[in-house]
Scaffold this motif. Structure first.
Motif, short mmCIF file in Angstrom:
data_model
loop_
_atom_site.label_atom_id
_atom_site.label_comp_id
_atom_site.label_asym_id
_atom_site.label_seq_id
_atom_site.Cartn_x
_atom_site.Cartn_y
_atom_site.Cartn_z
N THR A 101 0.81 -1.21 0.00
CA THR A 101 0.00 0.00 0.00
C THR A 101 0.85 1.26 0.00
O THR A 101 0.61 2.18 -0.79
CB THR A 101 -0.94 0.00 1.23
OG1 THR A 101 -1.83 -1.12 1.13
CG2 THR A 101 -1.76 1.28 1.28
N LEU A 109 -9.13 -4.23 -8.28
CA LEU A 109 -9.35 -2.85 -7.85
C LEU A 109 -8.09 -2.01 -8.00
O LEU A 109 -8.13 -0.90 -8.54
CB LEU A 109 -9.84 -2.84 -6.39
CG LEU A 109 -10.13 -1.45 -5.79
CD1 LEU A 109 -11.18 -0.71 -6.59
CD2 LEU A 109 -10.57 -1.61 -4.33
N LYS A 110 -6.94 -2.49 -7.50
CA LYS A 110 -5.72 -1.70 -7.59
C LYS A 110 -5.29 -1.51 -9.05
O LYS A 110 -4.79 -0.44 -9.42
CB LYS A 110 -4.59 -2.37 -6.80
CG LYS A 110 -4.73 -2.28 -5.30
CD LYS A 110 -3.52 -2.85 -4.58
CE LYS A 110 -2.29 -1.99 -4.77
NZ LYS A 110 -1.13 -2.50 -4.00
N ILE A 132 -7.36 1.29 -10.52
CA ILE A 132 -6.90 2.60 -10.08
C ILE A 132 -5.60 2.98 -10.80
O ILE A 132 -5.39 4.14 -11.16
CB ILE A 132 -6.71 2.61 -8.55
CG1 ILE A 132 -8.04 2.33 -7.85
CG2 ILE A 132 -6.15 3.95 -8.08
CD1 ILE A 132 -7.90 2.08 -6.35
N ALA A 135 -7.96 1.08 -1.10
CA ALA A 135 -7.85 -0.22 -1.76
C ALA A 135 -7.01 -1.17 -0.91
O ALA A 135 -7.32 -2.37 -0.81
CB ALA A 135 -7.22 -0.06 -3.14
N LYS A 181 -8.31 -4.73 0.64
CA LYS A 181 -7.62 -6.01 0.43
C LYS A 181 -7.21 -6.64 1.75
O LYS A 181 -7.24 -7.87 1.90
CB LYS A 181 -6.39 -5.79 -0.45
CG LYS A 181 -5.73 -7.09 -0.89
CD LYS A 181 -4.67 -6.86 -1.95
CE LYS A 181 -4.10 -8.19 -2.42
NZ LYS A 181 -3.08 -7.99 -3.49
N GLY A 199 -8.42 -8.30 -4.04
CA GLY A 199 -8.85 -7.06 -4.70
C GLY A 199 -9.67 -7.35 -5.93
O GLY A 199 -10.01 -6.43 -6.68
N LEU A 205 -14.43 5.34 0.15
CA LEU A 205 -14.18 4.89 -1.21
C LEU A 205 -15.04 5.67 -2.20
O LEU A 205 -14.57 6.09 -3.26
CB LEU A 205 -14.46 3.39 -1.32
CG LEU A 205 -14.36 2.79 -2.73
CD1 LEU A 205 -12.93 2.90 -3.27
CD2 LEU A 205 -14.83 1.34 -2.74
#
Length: 510
Positions: free
Chosen positions: A254, A312-313, A316, A360, A364, A370, A390
């Motif tokens: 992260t 998800l990551k 982004i 995110a 996770k 994710g 979010l």
């Protein structure tokens, strides 16, 4: 000596963290957390002191240090800050400190226990030295040195702490891809810097900016802008030199994702504004339509790629390609409006995408994945505060008026509507339309993501699972980003009045 201290403090912190005495594993991890918080906090205080001491009525570099480094070749240790670099300095120091707050509670021990924890904190502090040094350097070689310093710490952050414990192969592959791409870009950058220095007979960035290309032929400026532009384009990243970014973001821990998106990408666009455009204005004017073309391709491509993502990551990460496309479009207009849009977009993207990667990472950590399909919906029912943050970050990123993301994109499109007089207006009007299409697609993929994650029924696999909502340390790390996103979104003049004077100096007083 504020700027020197700003570099010395995190460097000293990194050394003390890496060479701290032995002891039990819990004690060493606590010591690493303390060092991270203390030295990044002191650096943030110094950045705030620099902001307070800054003369907002003066357009040129301030708080400077200028000493001979290698007199025989005209190399100087020259530091300074102006309205272009000051927001990025504060952003860098703030994001690093917030990462340390977050890391202090979830510090991954990695594969080697306490030694791994100490190494992570030390590498992040070294990363901060390189990031800050890039934004305050006023000598071409010094700029290049700091520009390169960030590569090795980020490589190890991705390779050693990315992926999942026991399955680091993907992280190492992503780190290798990151370092190969950026080193290739750095080779072009170095050649371009040497070309400028040999023909201009100076390495001083402020001197080059005041000359506005005087003494450099058109062909030299064209070659110099192309070479340094390629180096900065890789770091930005600009389509089609972007392919390292999704892998790096997906695999990075992260804190690595937050600093990579929040600061490292800005080093490329900052280089365009600080060096490429003012040092080689004829080359910039000749290649601006091509830069604008690649920018709008990145905007539309990034949005379409986001619609196809399941992680998800990774989604982004692809969104960053689109957002940085708006920044590059603003630069390509070569107007005060466009360059101000680029600088505003840099700061807004750092705040918003940093927050998105923080959230995110929290998702996770709770769900263990994710994957959007596996996550399912109903997050508002399972973790309402987490889902609300979010949602805020997503609508800020899609450019909702009143939030920071709106102004950079809107002003970039306005700059494309009225580009520099030497540029083909019809071409840039086309770019403006394509950028508008990209903005609509951006809204589409973020709203689609929210509908799949936050709304609807809870997925069956999570019905009996209890999740912690936003924890106190997460709230402490995320609240400043939320506040800043609201503040500069509602009062954009706060940032624009700071950057405008310095931008006009770089453009020759226009």
């Amino acid at each position: 000596m504020i700027l020197v201290a700003m570099l010395a403090v995190p460097f000293l912190g990194a050394l003390l963290t890496l060479i701290s005495p032995g002891g039990s594993q819990p004690r060493l991890i606590r010591l690493a957390r303390l060092h991270g918080l203390l030295f990044s906090g002191l650096t943030l205080v110094l950045a705030i002191v620099a902001a307070v001491a800054f003369d907002y009525g003066h357009r040129g570099p301030q708080l400077g240090v200028d000493h001979e480094w290698a007199p025989s070749i005209g190399l100087r240790f020259h530091l300074g800050v102006d309205g272009i670099s000051l927001p990025l300095i504060v952003l860098t120091a703030a994001l690093t400190f917030l990462c340390m707050i977050y890391t202090a509670r979830v510090l991954p021990a990695g594969d080697e226990g306490a030694g791994s924890a100490r190494a992570l904190v030390g590498l992040v502090l070294l990363l901060e030295v390189g990031m800050l040094g890039t934004f305050i350097s006023l000598d071409l070689v010094l700029f290049f040195v700091f520009f390169e310093v960030v590569l090795i710490p980020m490589y190890f952050v991705i390779a050693h702490w990315g992926g999942s414990p026991g399955a680091r192969e993907g992280a190492r592959a992503a780190a290798n891809k990151f370092i190969l791409y950026t080193l290739l870009g750095s080779g072009f950058l170095l050649v371009g810097i040497l070309l400028i220095a040999v023909n201009a007979h100076t390495l001083d960035i402020t001197t080059l900016a005041t000359r506005h290309g005087a003494g450099l032929s058109h062909n030299v400026q064209l070659a110099a802008f192309a070479l340094v532009g390629l180096g900065f384009a890789v770091k930005t990243p600009m389509w089609p030199l972007h392919t390292w970014l999704p892998d790096a973001h997906t695999e990075a821990p992260t804190v690595g994702s937050v600093l990579l998106a929040g600061v490292l990408l800005k080093m490329g666009t900052y280089g365009f504004v600080r060096i490429a455009v003012p040092a080689a204005p004829d080359g910039a004017r000749t290649l601006a339509p091509w830069l604008g073309l690649l920018a709008v391709i990145g905007i539309v491509y990034g949005a379409l790629a986001c619609l196809a993502q399941r992680d998800l990551k990774r989604m982004i990460a692809y969104s960053s390609i689109g957002h940085m496309g708006f920044v590059l479009l603003g630069i390509a207009t070569l107007t005060p409006v466009g360059l101000n849009a680029a600088l505003f977009g840099n700061v807004a993207h750092g705040l918003i995408t940093g927050l998105l990667f923080f959230v995110a990472g929290g998702i996770k950590e709770r769900y263990g994945t994710g994957d959007l399909k596996v996550l399912g919906g109903g997050m508002l029912a399972k973790a309402p505060y987490l889902a609300s943050i979010l949602t805020f970050a997503a609508v800020a990123s899609l450019g909702l008026p009143g939030l920071a993301g709106f102004w950079g994109e809107m002003l970039a499109l306005l700059g494309a509507y009225r580009p520099d007089g030497g540029l083909p207006r019809g071409t840039f009007l086309t770019f403006m339309v394509l950028g508008g299409v990209g903005a609509v697609l951006t809204a589409a993929y973020f709203l689609r993501m929210l509908s799949r994650l936050t709304h609807g029924p809870v997925a069956e696999r999570w019905l009996k699972t209890r999740f912690a909502d936003v924890r106190s340390y997460e709230l402490l790390a995320w609240t400043p980003l939320i506040t800043a996103t609201l503040f500069i979104g509602l009062w954009p003049k706060t940032l624009l009045s700071l950057t405008d004077g310095a931008v006009r100096v770089l453009l020759g007083g226009r």
